[in-house]
Design an enzyme around this catalytic site. Structure first.
Site, short mmCIF file in Angstrom:
data_model
loop_
_atom_site.label_atom_id
_atom_site.label_comp_id
_atom_site.label_asym_id
_atom_site.label_seq_id
_atom_site.Cartn_x
_atom_site.Cartn_y
_atom_site.Cartn_z
N ARG A 1 39.14 -20.72 -108.87
CA ARG A 1 38.15 -20.98 -109.91
C ARG A 1 36.81 -20.30 -109.64
O ARG A 1 36.11 -19.87 -110.55
CB ARG A 1 37.93 -22.48 -110.06
CG ARG A 1 36.87 -22.83 -111.09
CD ARG A 1 36.68 -24.32 -111.23
NE ARG A 1 35.70 -24.61 -112.28
CZ ARG A 1 35.34 -25.83 -112.64
NH1 ARG A 1 35.86 -26.87 -112.03
NH2 ARG A 1 34.45 -26.01 -113.60
N SER A 2 36.43 -20.20 -108.37
CA SER A 2 35.07 -19.85 -107.99
C SER A 2 34.82 -18.34 -107.90
O SER A 2 35.53 -17.63 -107.19
CB SER A 2 34.77 -20.48 -106.62
OG SER A 2 33.62 -19.90 -106.06
N PRO A 3 33.76 -17.84 -108.55
CA PRO A 3 33.42 -16.42 -108.40
C PRO A 3 32.97 -16.09 -106.99
O PRO A 3 33.22 -14.98 -106.50
CB PRO A 3 32.30 -16.21 -109.42
CG PRO A 3 31.69 -17.56 -109.60
CD PRO A 3 32.81 -18.54 -109.46
#
Length: 233
Positions: free
Chosen positions: A15-17
């Site tokens: 999910r995390s950039p």
């Protein structure tokens, strides 16, 4: 008394950039360390996983994302992607269930394609703007990698994978992980993209300079999911 697991660990979230950027830095600049670490998924549990986690005696760190932090992450990720010559396409998440891609990772891991799955899922989400919580997307990625599409896309419905997911969430709790990217080497812990060089030095015992990257002008625009609660982004 030695830790029960002395293998260096990298906690990642699809999910995390920031987790995506740390993955790219580790793989592109320090492939020998990337090959030596144990890749462990981190995700926000759905109601069922949260219940199973509580029944097992664990808990998940949760801090609500403020609007100010969301806007900051947009700006910050734009800076970081420009530095790395990456061109993100911001995804828009609608009612995501993060077990869909993260439990699918275990299917790929069992087939010896864990890293390949992570790489392809990151690319799908952050460079193609695709919804990786969509089972159809998971089936397509699985087919590309030569994995069983039905098993990958429906991993969230597999009871054994749900139990493995609970164990993974317990590992997050035990290691004191509160966000991603998060790196553990013996008793040393490192949080965030900017701590990756310290983790690399801890694992490799060197202070080798990273591989330089080119700059690129890009405008990622606005997307729906600007990070995740409780983490680096």
């Amino acid at each position: 008394m030695p830790r029960k697991n002395s293998v260096p660990r990298c906690y990642f979230s699809l999910r995390s950039p920031y987790s995506w950027l740390a993955y790219r830095d580790l793989v592109d600049r320090h492939p020998e360390v990337a090959a030596a670490v144990e890749w462990r998924p981190f995700w926000e549990p759905d109601a069922r996983s949260e219940r199973m986690l509580a029944e097992a005696g664990g808990s998940f760190p949760y801090v609500a994302m403020s609007r100010a932090k969301s806007l900051y992450i947009l700006q910050d990720v734009r800076r970081l992607t420009r530095e790395r010559g990456l061109e993100p396409t911001w995804p828009v998440d609608r009612d995501p269930v993060w077990e869909v891609p993260h439990l699918a990772y275990f299917v790929a891991l069992d087939e010896g394609l864990g890293r390949e799955f992570v790489d392809r899922a990151y690319r799908a989400r952050w460079q193609e703007g695709r919804d990786i919580c969509d089972r159809a997307t998971m089936a397509e990625l699985a087919a590309e990698l030569g994995l069983p599409p039905d098993h990958v896309s429906n991993a969230v419905d597999d009871e054994e994978l749900r139990r493995r997911g609970t164990a993974a969430l317990l590992d997050i709790d035990e290691d004191g992980v509160f966000g991603v990217p998060f790196f553990v080497d013996r008793f040393n812990k490192f949080w965030g993209v900017d701590r990756l060089p310290d983790f690399v030095r801890s694992v490799a015992g060197t202070a080798a300079a990273p591989v330089p990257v080119a700059a690129a002008e890009l405008d990622p625009g606005l997307g729906g999911d600007q990070g995740h609660a409780g983490g680096c982004g």
